[in-house]
Design a protein around this motif. Structure first.
Motif, PDB file in Angstrom:
ATOM      1  N   ALA A  84       0.834  -1.189   0.000  1.00  0.00           N
ATOM      2  CA  ALA A  84       0.000   0.000   0.000  1.00  0.00           C
ATOM      3  C   ALA A  84       0.876   1.249   0.000  1.00  0.00           C
ATOM      4  N   SER A 126     -14.158   4.549  -2.397  1.00  0.00           N
ATOM      5  CA  SER A 126     -15.323   4.488  -1.497  1.00  0.00           C
ATOM      6  C   SER A 126     -16.375   5.511  -1.911  1.00  0.00           C
ATOM      7  N   SER A 167      -6.465 -10.743   6.700  1.00  0.00           N
ATOM      8  CA  SER A 167      -7.221  -9.595   6.197  1.00  0.00           C
ATOM      9  C   SER A 167      -7.988  -9.887   4.906  1.00  0.00           C
ATOM     10  N   LYS A 185     -12.307  -3.733  -0.352  1.00  0.00           N
ATOM     11  CA  LYS A 185     -12.398  -2.652   0.616  1.00  0.00           C
ATOM     12  C   LYS A 185     -11.348  -1.596   0.293  1.00  0.00           C
ATOM     13  N   PRO A 186     -11.535  -0.379   0.779  1.00  0.00           N
ATOM     14  CA  PRO A 186     -10.537   0.669   0.509  1.00  0.00           C
ATOM     15  C   PRO A 186      -9.133   0.267   0.965  1.00  0.00           C
ATOM     16  N   GLU A 187      -9.047  -0.498   2.055  1.00  0.00           N
ATOM     17  CA  GLU A 187      -7.731  -0.899   2.561  1.00  0.00           C
ATOM     18  C   GLU A 187      -7.057  -1.960   1.680  1.00  0.00           C
ATOM     19  N   ASP A 188      -7.745  -2.442   0.665  1.00  0.00           N
ATOM     20  CA  ASP A 188      -7.114  -3.348  -0.295  1.00  0.00           C
ATOM     21  C   ASP A 188      -6.351  -2.580  -1.378  1.00  0.00           C
ATOM     22  N   THR A 189      -6.472  -1.272  -1.372  1.00  0.00           N
ATOM     23  CA  THR A 189      -5.748  -0.457  -2.347  1.00  0.00           C
ATOM     24  C   THR A 189      -4.249  -0.645  -2.176  1.00  0.00           C
TER      25      THR A 189
END
Length: 115
Positions: free
Chosen positions: A39, A115, A62, A86-90
């Protein structure tokens, strides 16, 4: 050994993407393969791996239940199906082979979850 990753892109939260990685050169078709990601501003982290015969699969906590790794030894490819993103997979996603040292790496493909 060359690893070519593809399939990244922009997707909305809850969407899906499928990454693919093709190995060539001296890449052993039955070597373990894996996906990692990095990330922005973060460290490269493990995402998923699959054994040479495809029977053993491991996932980061995760992504468990959302991502599925698969391989085709005839084509010497490894895929990562990513659902419910999810945004945190970016991140930039990298494929690799030759565990446990993960000797070879692809160039990475960017996945952006909005998102």
């Amino acid at each position: 050994v060359q690893l070519q990753a593809s399939g990244g892109g922009l997707v909305q939260v809850g969407g899906s993407l499928r990454l693919s990685c093709a190995a060539s050169g001296r890449a052993h078709s039955r070597a373990g393969k894996g996906w990692f990601r990095q990330a922005p501003g973060g460290r490269r982290e493990f995402v998923a791996s699959i054994s040479g015969n495809g029977e053993d699969k491991f996932y980061a906590d995760s992504v468990k239940g959302r991502f599925t790794i698969s391989r085709d030894n005839a084509k010497n490819t490894v895929d990562l199906q990513m659902d419910n993103l999810k945004p945190e997979d970016t991140a930039v996603y990298y494929c690799s082979t030759e565990p446990p040292t993960w000797e070879y790496w692809g160039q990475g493909t960017l996945v952006t979850v909005s998102s």
